[in-house]
Write an enzyme that holds these catalytic residues in place. Sequence first.
Site, PDB file in Angstrom:
ATOM      1  N   HIS A 169      -3.140   7.520   1.731  1.00  0.00           N
ATOM      2  CA  HIS A 169      -3.573   6.184   1.352  1.00  0.00           C
ATOM      3  C   HIS A 169      -4.968   5.968   1.930  1.00  0.00           C
ATOM      4  O   HIS A 169      -5.232   6.322   3.076  1.00  0.00           O
ATOM      5  CB  HIS A 169      -2.588   5.152   1.905  1.00  0.00           C
ATOM      6  CG  HIS A 169      -3.076   3.745   1.768  1.00  0.00           C
ATOM      7  ND1 HIS A 169      -3.573   3.255   0.579  1.00  0.00           N
ATOM      8  CD2 HIS A 169      -3.161   2.731   2.665  1.00  0.00           C
ATOM      9  CE1 HIS A 169      -3.938   1.998   0.752  1.00  0.00           C
ATOM     10  NE2 HIS A 169      -3.706   1.652   2.004  1.00  0.00           N
ATOM     11  N   CYS A 223       0.810  -1.231   0.000  1.00  0.00           N
ATOM     12  CA  CYS A 223       0.000   0.000   0.000  1.00  0.00           C
ATOM     13  C   CYS A 223       0.838   1.274   0.000  1.00  0.00           C
ATOM     14  O   CYS A 223       0.339   2.340  -0.357  1.00  0.00           O
ATOM     15  CB  CYS A 223      -0.958   0.003   1.177  1.00  0.00           C
ATOM     16  SG  CYS A 223      -2.130  -1.350   1.116  1.00  0.00           S
ATOM     17  N   ASN A 275     -10.027   0.357  -0.485  1.00  0.00           N
ATOM     18  CA  ASN A 275      -8.560   0.373  -0.416  1.00  0.00           C
ATOM     19  C   ASN A 275      -8.010  -0.259  -1.694  1.00  0.00           C
ATOM     20  O   ASN A 275      -8.163  -1.459  -1.916  1.00  0.00           O
ATOM     21  CB  ASN A 275      -8.126  -0.415   0.826  1.00  0.00           C
ATOM     22  CG  ASN A 275      -6.616  -0.440   1.016  1.00  0.00           C
ATOM     23  OD1 ASN A 275      -5.865  -0.098   0.108  1.00  0.00           O
ATOM     24  ND2 ASN A 275      -6.185  -0.862   2.191  1.00  0.00           N
TER      25      ASN A 275
END
Length: 327
Positions: free
Chosen positions: A253, A116, A283
């Site tokens: 993020h 990520c 996500n």
Amino acid sequence: MSGALRSRVIGCGSYLPQRVVSNDELAKTVDTSDEWIIERTGIRQRHIAADEQKTSDLATEAAKAALAHAGVDVSEVGLIVVATATPDDTFPAVATQVQRKLGITHGAAFDVQAVCSGFIYALTVADAMVRAGQAKVALVIGAETFSRILDWEDRTTCVLFGDGAGAVVLRAEEASNIHTDHGVLASRLHSDGRYRDMLYVDGGPSSTRTTGFLRMKGREVFRHAVENLASVVGEVLDEAGFEPKDIDWVVPHQANRRILESTAKKLGLSMDRVVMTVDRHANTSAASVPLALDAAVKDGRIKSGDLLMLEAMGGGFTWGGALVRWG
Ligand code: UT7
């Protein structure tokens, strides 16, 4: 060019697969609910790639959009860095396939794997290469098909992720003054492999010879995310000589609305300075920062001259932040 260089960020673009999956649709196959997912994460929907769409397809669409936005011809691109944890194949790198699909046969193309945090890592690597004179124009892409590594029977993970891609174009310019220059002003990367078991995929070419599924201890990851993100943002600001109040937009993020809120609170920043797309995209791992950036640039919130703090945290653990003067 003779003096020190700066990587100016001259354009951005993104791509989301057509298929949108709502929380209610997921609740038909796993024991969850729209209410639980919204309350705990802020997620309302996610985009899922079609069977025939690979990560390199999503990445190529985002790259084309970013090049068009920047007004740059593919012939000028000398470097492609793709951040992904879900490559088309174990090798070659997705970046080489983006290169092929764009019709480029010169320059270098490779992938960066920091899950990520991948986009912050890729941006930092590409920025360093541009400033070292390795390329004048670089494409930095975050692209993922996390739907392919989800255990669709595990409600604690499958509701959290989505597919997508985002990209930016960097161009070398003479650096002048960090307080007035546009482009990547500072960045910081961190990792700590002791936390491997908190967030990992239970398969791989050298361990199981399979692709494996994502596994996560969500509560622990959450706790570390808020601590690590607030601290790396502080480091990046210190390095560049700025303060939290100087930030026009945080582009974080997008893992969980509550992480965004807790991190903003720790930094003393109001939520109307934080770009949030987790509700629409869920996500998307390495794609989430450039997807959020592109959304806020294209809807007019982020304007030329705005000071942006990009930040992310992910499996490894890895985390990082980058300060960018937009446009
Ligand atoms: O991108 C990389 C970084 N990743 C992250 O930053 C993710 C960080 N973690 C999180 O976002 C949150 O921890 C989660 C959203 C994953 C979970 O939220 P939470 O508030 O930490 O919930 P929890 O894991 O403590 O679970 C609470 C309860 C549990 O039930 P019990 O044990 O209290 O009876 C879970 O079994 O919620 C249950 N639960 C669910 N219920 C309905 C877990 N997933 C679901 C679900 N639907 N999908």
